[in-house]
Design a protein around this motif. Sequence first.
Motif, PDB file in Angstrom:
ATOM      1  N   TYR A  56      -1.563   1.680 -15.909  1.00 42.14           N
ATOM      2  CA  TYR A  56      -2.008   1.542 -14.522  1.00 42.14           C
ATOM      3  C   TYR A  56      -1.433   0.233 -14.007  1.00 42.14           C
ATOM      4  N   PHE A  57      -0.587   0.325 -12.980  1.00 38.22           N
ATOM      5  CA  PHE A  57       0.043  -0.854 -12.393  1.00 38.22           C
ATOM      6  C   PHE A  57      -0.841  -1.388 -11.269  1.00 38.22           C
ATOM      7  N   VAL A  58      -1.230  -2.652 -11.348  1.00 40.77           N
ATOM      8  CA  VAL A  58      -2.119  -3.241 -10.348  1.00 40.77           C
ATOM      9  C   VAL A  58      -1.351  -3.815  -9.164  1.00 40.77           C
ATOM     10  N   GLY A  59      -0.187  -4.416  -9.414  1.00 41.42           N
ATOM     11  CA  GLY A  59       0.573  -5.081  -8.348  1.00 41.42           C
ATOM     12  C   GLY A  59       1.271  -4.110  -7.406  1.00 41.42           C
ATOM     13  N   LYS A  60       1.952  -4.685  -6.431  1.00 41.37           N
ATOM     14  CA  LYS A  60       2.685  -3.877  -5.454  1.00 41.37           C
ATOM     15  C   LYS A  60       3.642  -2.914  -6.166  1.00 41.37           C
ATOM     16  N   PRO A  61       3.760  -1.656  -5.685  1.00 38.82           N
ATOM     17  CA  PRO A  61       3.285  -1.126  -4.405  1.00 38.82           C
ATOM     18  C   PRO A  61       1.872  -0.554  -4.408  1.00 38.82           C
ATOM     19  N   ASN A  62       1.073  -0.827  -5.417  1.00 44.67           N
ATOM     20  CA  ASN A  62      -0.314  -0.388  -5.400  1.00 44.67           C
ATOM     21  C   ASN A  62      -1.055  -1.125  -4.284  1.00 44.67           C
ATOM     22  N   PRO A  63      -1.620  -0.398  -3.313  1.00 44.75           N
ATOM     23  CA  PRO A  63      -2.350  -1.084  -2.238  1.00 44.75           C
ATOM     24  C   PRO A  63      -3.577  -1.831  -2.746  1.00 44.75           C
ATOM     25  N   MET A  64      -3.955  -1.583  -4.011  1.00 43.35           N
ATOM     26  CA  MET A  64      -5.055  -2.320  -4.620  1.00 43.35           C
ATOM     27  C   MET A  64      -4.826  -3.828  -4.528  1.00 43.35           C
ATOM     28  N   MET A  65      -3.577  -4.257  -4.689  1.00 41.58           N
ATOM     29  CA  MET A  65      -3.299  -5.689  -4.650  1.00 41.58           C
ATOM     30  C   MET A  65      -3.584  -6.261  -3.263  1.00 41.58           C
TER      31      MET A  65
END
Length: 250
Positions: A167-176
């Motif tokens: 699971y990638f937390v940083g961009k492009p995940n809008p989670m960041m």
Amino acid sequence: MDGVLVHEGSAIPGAADFITALRDHARPFLILTNNSIFTPRDLRARLAASGLEVPEEAIWTSALATAQFLSDQVPGGSAYVIGEAGLTTALYETGYTLTDSDPDYVVLGETRTYSFEAITKAIRLIQGGARFIATNPDATGPSKEGDLPATGAVAALITRATGREPYFVGKPNPMMFRSALNRIDAHSEHTAMVGDRMDTDIVAGIEAGLETYLVLTGSTRASQVEHFPFRPAHVVDSIADLVDRVRDGG
């Protein structure tokens, strides 16, 4: 940060004026980076060396976002970490225990010294049940000599060996971006995102519901914008074009 405010260690013209305008008009802001190597204190010093004065609390990294995400998911958990001080410090400060003995998570970040032994340990821990987290999906990072393998490339190696996607937390995940909004107590309807990459900054900004500005001083060229199935709200030559918008309340 890179491509918007600085390029190869030098401030982009207009960057200092932009930050000054934000501070003079009491506009809350964060400078975001997918780079998980450095702590906010490190990055503040690097920005200062380029002529940009930014407080530590105005810097938000993929390492900080990852640590916040894991703390929300499993408070006081444990992790086996491949990364540098930016990541290990962020996890430590949220109360995480760093261990190679039955951790809750394997957390992969960026480092200039990826170790075969450490990657092997990560693979075996994931095979043993540890959940797989990575700070960001960037496959390469820049250097004066050319591209360097980055977090996304090493994550692909581990995925191939384990069959487990991180699971990638940083961009492009809008989670960041959402975690950044929470950090400054801002709402998406009243917040803008300025970035230089269509495939990370702009798409994440759109998905987070932000007003998006693409600057052409970094990765994405004007001719490339039409190739993407989404568009930024605005395209400008550089950060210098946004100084008056801040001063005028735009």
